[in-house]
Design a protein around this motif. Structure first.
Motif, PDB file in Angstrom:
ATOM      1  N   ALA A  12      36.205  -7.641  29.062  1.00 45.61           N
ATOM      2  CA  ALA A  12      35.049  -8.332  28.819  1.00 45.61           C
ATOM      3  C   ALA A  12      34.633  -8.862  27.413  1.00 45.61           C
ATOM      4  CB  ALA A  12      33.690  -7.335  29.378  1.00 45.61           C
ATOM      5  N   SER A  13      34.408 -10.172  27.410  1.00 48.86           N
ATOM      6  CA  SER A  13      33.762 -10.808  26.158  1.00 48.86           C
ATOM      7  C   SER A  13      32.194 -10.549  26.061  1.00 48.86           C
ATOM      8  CB  SER A  13      34.057 -12.404  26.447  1.00 48.86           C
ATOM      9  OG  SER A  13      32.884 -12.827  27.239  1.00 48.86           O
ATOM     10  N   PRO A  14      31.891 -10.716  24.705  1.00 49.57           N
ATOM     11  CA  PRO A  14      30.307 -10.486  24.528  1.00 49.57           C
ATOM     12  C   PRO A  14      29.503 -11.280  25.430  1.00 49.57           C
ATOM     13  CG  PRO A  14      31.470 -10.727  22.566  1.00 49.57           C
ATOM     14  CD  PRO A  14      32.608 -10.990  23.538  1.00 49.57           C
ATOM     15  N   ALA A  15      29.804 -12.709  25.959  1.00 49.89           N
ATOM     16  CA  ALA A  15      29.117 -13.410  26.594  1.00 49.89           C
ATOM     17  C   ALA A  15      28.953 -12.494  28.162  1.00 49.89           C
ATOM     18  CB  ALA A  15      29.503 -14.931  26.933  1.00 49.89           C
ATOM     19  N   GLU A  16      30.323 -12.235  28.465  1.00 53.80           N
ATOM     20  CA  GLU A  16      30.385 -11.439  29.894  1.00 53.80           C
ATOM     21  C   GLU A  16      29.525 -10.309  29.811  1.00 53.80           C
ATOM     22  OE1 GLU A  16      34.727 -12.839  31.456  1.00 53.80           O
ATOM     23  OE2 GLU A  16      34.599 -11.314  30.104  1.00 53.80           O
ATOM     24  N   ILE A  17      29.426  -9.680  28.788  1.00 47.87           N
ATOM     25  CA  ILE A  17      28.585  -8.120  28.637  1.00 47.87           C
ATOM     26  C   ILE A  17      27.182  -8.588  28.826  1.00 47.87           C
ATOM     27  CG2 ILE A  17      27.975  -6.442  27.421  1.00 47.87           C
ATOM     28  CD1 ILE A  17      30.923  -6.467  25.950  1.00 47.87           C
ATOM     29  N   VAL A  18      26.608  -9.721  27.927  1.00 50.81           N
ATOM     30  CA  VAL A  18      25.230  -9.982  28.081  1.00 50.81           C
ATOM     31  C   VAL A  18      24.944 -10.606  29.449  1.00 50.81           C
ATOM     32  CG1 VAL A  18      23.721 -11.642  27.241  1.00 50.81           C
ATOM     33  CG2 VAL A  18      25.392 -10.486  25.645  1.00 50.81           C
ATOM     34  N   GLN A  19      25.924 -11.189  30.208  1.00 49.37           N
ATOM     35  CA  GLN A  19      25.416 -11.630  31.480  1.00 49.37           C
ATOM     36  C   GLN A  19      25.361 -10.509  32.392  1.00 49.37           C
ATOM     37  OE1 GLN A  19      28.608 -14.525  32.216  1.00 49.37           O
ATOM     38  NE2 GLN A  19      27.611 -16.146  31.187  1.00 49.37           N
ATOM     39  N   ALA A  20      26.059  -9.664  32.358  1.00 46.26           N
ATOM     40  CA  ALA A  20      26.124  -8.434  33.101  1.00 46.26           C
ATOM     41  C   ALA A  20      24.899  -7.467  32.732  1.00 46.26           C
ATOM     42  CB  ALA A  20      27.230  -7.353  32.818  1.00 46.26           C
ATOM     43  N   ALA A  21      24.398  -7.476  31.481  1.00 50.38           N
ATOM     44  CA  ALA A  21      23.184  -6.914  31.314  1.00 50.38           C
ATOM     45  C   ALA A  21      22.131  -7.460  31.776  1.00 50.38           C
ATOM     46  CB  ALA A  21      22.955  -6.594  29.730  1.00 50.38           C
ATOM     47  N   ALA A  22      22.026  -8.978  31.519  1.00 51.10           N
ATOM     48  CA  ALA A  22      20.969  -9.846  32.097  1.00 51.10           C
ATOM     49  C   ALA A  22      20.750  -9.605  33.624  1.00 51.10           C
ATOM     50  CB  ALA A  22      21.113 -11.182  31.606  1.00 51.10           C
ATOM     51  N   ARG A  23      22.093  -9.418  34.303  1.00 51.52           N
ATOM     52  CA  ARG A  23      21.641  -9.232  35.841  1.00 51.52           C
ATOM     53  C   ARG A  23      20.971  -7.825  36.207  1.00 51.52           C
ATOM     54  NH1 ARG A  23      25.076  -6.063  37.883  1.00 51.52           N
ATOM     55  NH2 ARG A  23      26.863  -6.724  36.808  1.00 51.52           N
ATOM     56  N   LEU A  42      19.033  -0.397  31.852  1.00 51.67           N
ATOM     57  CA  LEU A  42      20.340  -0.942  31.193  1.00 51.67           C
ATOM     58  C   LEU A  42      20.998   0.523  30.565  1.00 51.67           C
ATOM     59  CD1 LEU A  42      22.223  -2.899  30.056  1.00 51.67           C
ATOM     60  CD2 LEU A  42      20.811  -3.128  28.194  1.00 51.67           C
ATOM     61  N   ASP A  43      22.027   1.103  31.280  1.00 52.49           N
ATOM     62  CA  ASP A  43      22.478   2.446  30.998  1.00 52.49           C
ATOM     63  C   ASP A  43      24.050   1.961  30.324  1.00 52.49           C
ATOM     64  OD1 ASP A  43      24.804   4.363  31.250  1.00 52.49           O
ATOM     65  OD2 ASP A  43      23.030   5.465  32.174  1.00 52.49           O
ATOM     66  N   MET A  44      23.999   1.957  28.921  1.00 47.09           N
ATOM     67  CA  MET A  44      25.479   1.545  28.272  1.00 47.09           C
ATOM     68  C   MET A  44      26.505   2.065  28.707  1.00 47.09           C
ATOM     69  SD  MET A  44      24.135  -0.778  26.369  1.00 47.09           S
ATOM     70  CE  MET A  44      25.227  -1.121  24.770  1.00 47.09           C
ATOM     71  N   SER A  45      26.442   3.437  29.178  1.00 47.30           N
ATOM     72  CA  SER A  45      27.932   3.982  29.798  1.00 47.30           C
ATOM     73  C   SER A  45      28.238   3.552  31.187  1.00 47.30           C
ATOM     74  CB  SER A  45      27.487   5.641  30.005  1.00 47.30           C
ATOM     75  OG  SER A  45      27.244   6.098  28.675  1.00 47.30           O
ATOM     76  N   ALA A  46      27.245   3.425  32.075  1.00 50.01           N
ATOM     77  CA  ALA A  46      27.439   2.768  33.476  1.00 50.01           C
ATOM     78  C   ALA A  46      27.918   1.358  33.359  1.00 50.01           C
ATOM     79  CB  ALA A  46      26.200   2.832  34.236  1.00 50.01           C
ATOM     80  N   ALA A  99      29.392   0.046  30.634  1.00 51.25           N
ATOM     81  CA  ALA A  99      30.812  -0.126  30.020  1.00 51.25           C
ATOM     82  C   ALA A  99      31.758   0.402  31.172  1.00 51.25           C
ATOM     83  CB  ALA A  99      31.181   0.998  28.868  1.00 51.25           C
ATOM     84  N   ALA A 100      31.346   1.236  31.969  1.00 52.25           N
ATOM     85  CA  ALA A 100      32.526   1.788  33.082  1.00 52.25           C
ATOM     86  C   ALA A 100      32.514   0.458  34.103  1.00 52.25           C
ATOM     87  CB  ALA A 100      31.891   2.921  33.623  1.00 52.25           C
ATOM     88  N   GLU A 101      31.525  -0.234  34.482  1.00 53.01           N
ATOM     89  CA  GLU A 101      31.519  -1.250  35.389  1.00 53.01           C
ATOM     90  C   GLU A 101      32.348  -2.426  34.782  1.00 53.01           C
ATOM     91  OE1 GLU A 101      28.486  -4.836  36.475  1.00 53.01           O
ATOM     92  OE2 GLU A 101      27.671  -2.824  36.393  1.00 53.01           O
ATOM     93  N   LEU A 102      32.463  -2.702  33.538  1.00 48.28           N
ATOM     94  CA  LEU A 102      33.165  -3.761  32.948  1.00 48.28           C
ATOM     95  C   LEU A 102      34.490  -3.362  32.466  1.00 48.28           C
ATOM     96  CD1 LEU A 102      30.291  -5.038  30.538  1.00 48.28           C
ATOM     97  CD2 LEU A 102      31.130  -6.014  32.630  1.00 48.28           C
ATOM     98  N   GLY A 103      34.826  -2.061  32.744  1.00 47.88           N
ATOM     99  CA  GLY A 103      36.059  -1.523  32.449  1.00 47.88           C
ATOM    100  C   GLY A 103      36.570  -1.246  30.990  1.00 47.88           C
TER     101      GLY A 103
END
Length: 193
Positions: free
Chosen positions: A3-14, A22-26, A28-32
């Motif tokens: 996951a790129s930084p942009a993809e991580i931000v998009q996932a967090a925004a979702r 926003l659970d950082m561990s969950a 990270a796991a979701e994004l692999g």
């Protein structure tokens, strides 16, 4: 997945948009990816929350601007004399005030939410101010109005006033009053109202 930084931000925004914590561990796991990789790419939780909130804010501002253009084209004022920048700002504030994810964040994590949303060195407030500078400048350049102070100062004042009213339930145990805020911002920006 890498996951790129942009993809991580998009996932967090979702997640924020859905009203989920926003659970950082969950995440990270979701994004692999590992938590270490997540932190390395986007910073700490508040950094990521700020980026996610800005992404949602930016989308909201673009949507409001697009709706103005659909209704009024490139006109600086609508048929009733309303100024484009004020209209866009009002739609932005209304969207933020009514956004369930933002409200949940403010209710469940008020200290972190206020810090993320209003920190002058953070990820949200300086960008909202810059966006307001652009809105105000476009209307000044088009001859829509002449502000009483420079647009940077005006944008700062409008954003800070907006924060005071939008988050008044958290900051002062007072219900947000968008109508009063709209009147005050209108008088501040367009003295001729």
């Amino acid at each position: 997945m890498n996951a790129s930084p942009a993809e991580i931000v998009q996932a967090a925004a979702r997640l924020v948009h859905q009203g989920a914590r926003l659970d950082m561990s969950a995440l990270a796991a979701e994004l692999g990816i590992s938590r270490t990789t997540l932190f390395r790419r986007v910073g700490n939780r508040e950094d990521l929350l700020g980026e996610a909130m800005w992404l949602l804010s930016e989308r909201t501002l673009r949507s409001a601007s697009r709706r103005w253009r659909e209704a009024n084209g490139d006109a600086v004022r609508d048929a009733d004399g309303g100024l484009r920048c004020l209209w866009v700002m009002a739609r932005y504030r209304a969207s933020i005030a009514g956004h369930e994810g933002v409200r949940m964040l403010l209710d469940e994590e008020p200290v972190a939410a206020i810090r993320v949303l209003t920190d002058p060195a953070g990820r949200v407030q300086p960008r909202v101010i810059a966006a307001y500078v652009d809105l105000l400048t476009a209307d000044v350049d088009a001859g829509g109005f002449v502000p009483a102070v420079d647009v940077e100062t005006l944008a700062y004042a409008v954003v800070r006033l907006g924060e005071t009213f939008l988050y008044s339930d958290v900051l002062a145990s007072r219900a947000p009053d968008l109508a009063a805020l709209g009147t005050l911002v209108g008088r501040l920006v367009d003295r001729g109202l």
